[in-house]
Design a protein around this motif. Sequence first.
Motif: not given
Length: 438
Positions: A303, A311, A354, A389, A438
Amino acid sequence: MPLRHLTPRDQHLFWQYGRGADVPVHEPLVHRAIERHAIVHPHAVAAEHHGATLTYGELDRYAGALAARLVREGVRPGDHVGLFARRSIPMLVGLFAVLKAGAAYVPQDIGRTPPAQLAHVIRTAGTRVILTQKEHAPRVPLPGGHRLIALDDPAPHDPGPVPLLPPHPDDGCCVLFVPGTTGRRHGVKLTHRNIANLLLTEPGGLGIRPGDRVAQLLGIASDLAAWEILGCLTHGATLAIGGKDTDAAARTATVLITTPALLSGIDPDACPRVRAVAVAGGSCPRPLADRWSSRAALFHCRGSAEATVVTTMGRHAPVAGRPATGRPTPNSTVYVLGADRRPLPMGEAGEVWAGGDCVSAGYLGDDALNAERYALDPFLGEGRAMFRTRDLGRWTPDGGLEHLARAADRPGIPDARALLRLAGERTERTAGTVTVTR
């Protein structure tokens, strides 16, 4: 209908794979969850550091006194308060006090952050009040009209009046500064709803309960540090704050939230009590994951701060044929979209977005970047946002999200179409590895 172009099977899997469980969050204000433990178990130890301890009752009393002072200084819900400190018990009191005052804390490691970066944080976040330790006060580039409060000043016995205006769940809880592509850091506001959704549901709660010990190993400006600190306190556990010898805190812990780099330096044989590990922030080598998961529940997480730290989470099983790739966290969604932001058939590589309760309130003072990275969510509707993202991924047949590449891996790539072309060349290299990004 955003899914009309997909087959009925792919429309079904879009939601089955991409939507986390719908789970109620019974306390949407983070500090209220901490206060509950102070009321029920006031003598339980909230934190330890260098041999000193702080109970939940003491934490609540000292933070209440400081919160009252912040309110007298004019701090109100929606404000940002700088927390420029080192890992310590006073840092913990300051963090809790800011939340009690209804504001969002803005953490920076005062021992490591250059003055120019601190000045950028103060300017961007509009922190009129800054908390720090006395010894570090000279390092704070305090503008005129701003107020500096020492965290290690003696606390008054009378906490004074409580804030009259409690924050709303969609008010800020913390502001985290993340690296940008130009080298300038961007302030990201995470709300109480964002943080509570991660901490007070599973697996993000990591089963933490009173009696557990959570090691606090990371610098306080890290998004994972927010998970360490608040994840511990909202569940009534003890925060073992690491000093220079972070291994000492890990050796007594039952829960670790850390990066692969830090985890690789910790001997699992020296940590017999650890029962749960959350690892994020880079690729975790398969042997390291296998070694830890043979004695504890090890969760691979992926995430970013903009999507509330993680996420997707997946528990690694050494006996499985392939590493767990992770599923969406509760009340959150994950979409694999093409360059036109339309959902792709299952198994096709696209850009990962997300949605849901994990999506933060956005970047401070940067409308252009917000327009680039946030958009209205056409799948959840109701004016909700989704976050781009910049990861490339695809759904696996078992419903896991496989990470293939990231824009940061290829800084010359200008857009999603070029990013999607990486799928073929990255697929072979990710085979047989644990990919935790991440």
